[in-house]
Design an enzyme around this catalytic site. Structure first.
Site, short mmCIF file in Angstrom:
data_model
loop_
_atom_site.label_atom_id
_atom_site.label_comp_id
_atom_site.label_asym_id
_atom_site.label_seq_id
_atom_site.Cartn_x
_atom_site.Cartn_y
_atom_site.Cartn_z
CB SER A 133 5.48 0.36 3.28
OG SER A 133 4.39 0.33 2.56
CG ASP A 134 9.10 -1.71 -1.36
OD1 ASP A 134 8.01 -1.83 -2.57
OD2 ASP A 134 10.57 -2.09 -2.03
CD1 TRP A 135 2.53 -5.30 -2.78
CD2 TRP A 135 2.64 -3.88 -3.61
NE1 TRP A 135 1.68 -5.62 -3.62
CE2 TRP A 135 1.76 -4.76 -4.32
CE3 TRP A 135 2.12 -2.41 -4.51
CZ2 TRP A 135 0.18 -4.61 -4.98
CZ3 TRP A 135 1.19 -2.54 -6.04
CH2 TRP A 135 0.67 -3.21 -5.68
#
Length: 745
Positions: free
Chosen positions: A280-282
């Protein structure tokens, strides 16, 4: 001479040959070792491998998490001694001795900073992109970083979007070529070797289409557009062996990427057969709640896992919820097992089970002479000469007036995403010009302290000082913080009082050279009129100063080409060369200042343009001047008809008609004028960068396959439709000459 016209499948095949060693680096028994480990893991330990945390330093809470198997990878630790200490806790003191992966945003260099990626794309030289990524991998891995969140291959057609700085521009072909070069540079031919990092192709998918150019915003992308424009660079990366992918923040047609099973399972895993690690992204899993797609973080964890996101970056959604979600049957344990397999597979491919530690004898190897040289060459080749009335290169100049907020901006010339940059190692244009011309011959007054500065009180003194010089070099643009993630702009003109300062400088009566250093296209209509030359450079990094001094002096000849269109004004965006023609294409225009009073409604011609901006960009995709001129002959085709499974050869003679040796980029464009879905007016299908001496001619040759002309129809089928096609070979997308025609039967 370097040939970059390669069919997509040839590009991918070449990259796969490099990646083959990566896939099998851990030996043929990798899958058996993965299954053996998996069989010993508790559910809590499995979930721990899917948990990525940002950790700084060696402290008890982190030690406890690592020893307990509660974390699989760590962000942002770049001290090799701490890396080794935490790795020792994982390898020697955890129950199953599974190593950690240490990751970092190494986007365009670790310590030696190269031009931002869109600037690297302006070189149209993938070998430089590969070299820069290799330098970044060598430096970062010497500090313990074995996973970078790069390259970004999002197609960006809206100059307001700050994050376009991280990508390679508006075109899927150019982005594919550059993205694959970056993957090769990071990963090498064997990911287990020292000096390599796992690449991460991001952001999957459609992030660059965010509405209004506003970061994190929604997107609406019909499937043919998704498959023909936004997905090709990702597909190429998957097939070439990119070790990891990252989800995007945005939703696509109402479904956030981190919960998008169609993209993540059906396309990435199913259609493309990719077996890498998806992160995932942050906090993007947690942000599905704000999107309105998940009721709460527990719901988001279930959506992310069932969609196929392997690793949760800093949302704590998996670590807090996956165990109970498995226990109540919401997430099958088989899904968790597949996610853990992907994490373990990457750790084996990186060689971490056999060689988990940083070799302290070779740790922190930065700023090697060859690395600095590569950064300088890349910056030189990224410089795009937009206008020039003959003032450049500088000749017979004794006194130079240097001014502007970017002339001596050690921090800002490096651009976005430079967490590990040491600005004292940055060489600015002012420093390089003083070295080249002598400090006594360079008069310096900044005029403006920083790019947003609106204080005009120093203008009069600066103009007075400028009159004592033979030429004025103005260095302006954007500070680093004005582009990149979360730094979108509604107005993309020069910020602050920069244009007003240029007006004042023009009044000094000396030749005025404007050097723009920025992270995105800047609207420059008035600056074009005020300046005797405009040289544009996307944030150039550590060696930007020497590179600019070399280009301005003529020691290096500008050869950069725009990877993204430059609009005249922000109201034209999104602007890109590969647009559709419309039913009323524009051949003649009546602009707003030329409309007679009380003119009739139809007097301006009822075609598709802006009354106050016309039709075209100020500077088109693929454009860039030189200190010489080039003439392109009429392209010759090996055949005027091919089958739907055939190919033809395109040859064109290019001649340097000027007086200096220089490089140019021959660009191959095609158009399908009649199709079952309206096609763009032009599409890039190849390019070749070549260096020619004065008077020298060379024939460039491209192979164009019928498959290169394929597109997706409304049924989702990828088709090559018979019919006539138009073809150009030129040095920008403007393609001023008449096209050549061929037929697909």
């Amino acid at each position: 001479m370097k040939l970059y016209k390669i069919a997509y499948k040839s590009l991918i095949a070449a990259a796969m040959m490099c990646a083959a060693g990566t896939v099998h680096a851990a030996g043929d028994d990798t899958e058996a070792r993965i299954e053996n480990l998996l069989s010993q893991m508790t559910l809590q330990e499995k979930v721990g491998q899917l948990n990525q945390l940002s950790g700084y330093g060696y402290h008890q809470a982190m030690v406890d998490a690592v020893r307990g198997g509660a974390v699989g990878s760590l962000l942002n630790e770049v001290n090799p001694e701490v890396v080794n200490a935490l790795q020792r806790e994982a390898v020697e003191n955890s129950r199953l001795h599974i190593p950690l992966i240490f990751a970092r945003d190494v986007i365009h260099g670790f310590k030696t900073i190269f031009p931002i990626p869109v600037g690297q794309s302006a070189t149209w030289n993938p070998s430089l992109v590969e070299e820069g990524s290799r330098v970044a991998a060598a430096e970062a891995s010497s500090a313990g970083v074995r996973w970078t969140f790069s390259p970004m291959v999002d197609i960006a057609r809206d100059a307001r979007w700050g994050r376009l700085a991280e990508g390679y521009g508006e075109d899927p072909y150019l982005t594919t070529v550059m993205g694959l070069a970056a993957v090769r540079g990071y990963q090498g031919d064997d990911l287990s070797k020292p000096g390599t990092m796992a690449a991460c192709v991001k952001h999957f998918c459609g992030y660059g289409a965010s509405e209004g150019g506003r970061d994190y915003n929604t997107t609406w992308i019909p499937e043919p557009l998704l498959r023909d424009v936004y997905l090709p660079p990702f597909k190429a990366g998957a097939e070439a062996g990119a070790a990891t992918f990252m989800c995007s923040f945005n939703d696509i047609n109402g479904v956030p990427s981190s919960g998008n099973a169609f993209l993540l399972r059906d396309v990435l895993r199913g259609e493309w057969g990719w077996d890498g690690l998806l992160v995932s992204d942050w906090n993007s899993i947690g942000e599905m709640v704000a999107h309105g797609y998940a009721a709460d973080k527990r719901h988001a964890a279930a959506l992310g896992a069932n969609a196929g996101v392997d690793v949760d970056m800093e949302a704590h959604a998996y670590s807090d919820n996956l165990v109970s979600l498995v226990e109540n049957g919401t997430v099958p344990v088989s899904v968790i097992d597949d996610m853990v397999r992907n994490v373990l597979r990457l750790k084996f491919r990186l060689g971490l089970f056999d060689n988990p530690y940083v070799d302290m004898a070779t740790a922190n190897r930065f700023y090697e002479p060859a690395s600095l040289d590569a950064a300088r060459r890349t910056a030189e080749e990224s410089a795009v000469l937009l206008t020039n009335n003959g003032v450049l290169p500088l000749k017979n100049v004794k006194k130079i007036f240097v001014t502007g907020p970017m002339a001596d901006a050690k921090h800002d010339q490096n651009g976005t995403w430079c967490f590990d940059m040491e600005k004292d190692r940055t060489v600015t244009p002012l420093e390089a010009l003083r070295e080249m011309y002598g400090a006594d011959n360079v008069i310096y007054m900044p005029g403006l302290a920083y790019s947003r500065d609106r204080d005009t009180s120093h203008f009069d003194d600066a103009v007075a000082a400028a009159k004592a010089a033979d030429v004025i070099l103005y260095f302006g643009g954007e500070e680093a913080v004005l582009s990149g993630e979360a730094h979108s702009r509604a107005d993309i003109s020069l910020p602050g009082a920069q244009t007003a300062y240029l007006r004042a400088l023009k009044a000094a009566g000396r030749p005025l050279v404007t050097v723009v250093i920025a992270g995105r296209p800047i609207t420059l209509p008035e600056e074009k009129e005020l300046s005797d030359a405009i040289l544009f450079m996307f944030h150039p990094g550590t060696m930007g100063g020497p590179a600019l001094a070399n280009v301005l002096s003529g020691k290096a000849v500008p050869g950069g080409k725009l990877p993204i269109s430059f609009p005249r004004m922000v109201g034209q965006v999104p602007m890109y060369y590969a647009h559709k023609n419309t039913g009323r294409p524009t051949f003649e225009m009546t602009l707003i200042d030329d409309i007679p009073l009380e003119a009739g409604q139809t007097s301006t011609g009822c075609t598709s343009y802006w009354l106050d901006a016309g039709l075209d960009p100020l500077f088109p995709f693929g454009y860039g001047l030189s200190y010489t001129t080039f003439e392109y002959g009429v392209p010759e085709l090996s055949a005027t008809e091919i089958g739907t499974d055939g190919s033809l050869t395109v040859s064109c003679t290019v001649t340097n008609t000027g007086s200096v040796t220089a490089t140019d980029v021959a660009q191959l464009y095609v158009r399908d004028p009649v199709a079952s879905l309206a096609r763009p007016v032009k599409e890039l299908k190849g390019f070749e960068k070549l260096s020619l001496a004065p008077g020298e001619s060379r024939t460039v040759t491209f192979t164009l396959a019928a498959d290169d002309l394929a597109f997706h129809n409304l049924r989702g089928e990828r088709v090559v439709e018979p019919g006539d096609f138009h073809l150009w070979v030129d040095n920008s997308s403007a393609c001023t000459k008449q096209p050549i025609t061929f037929k697909v039967k």
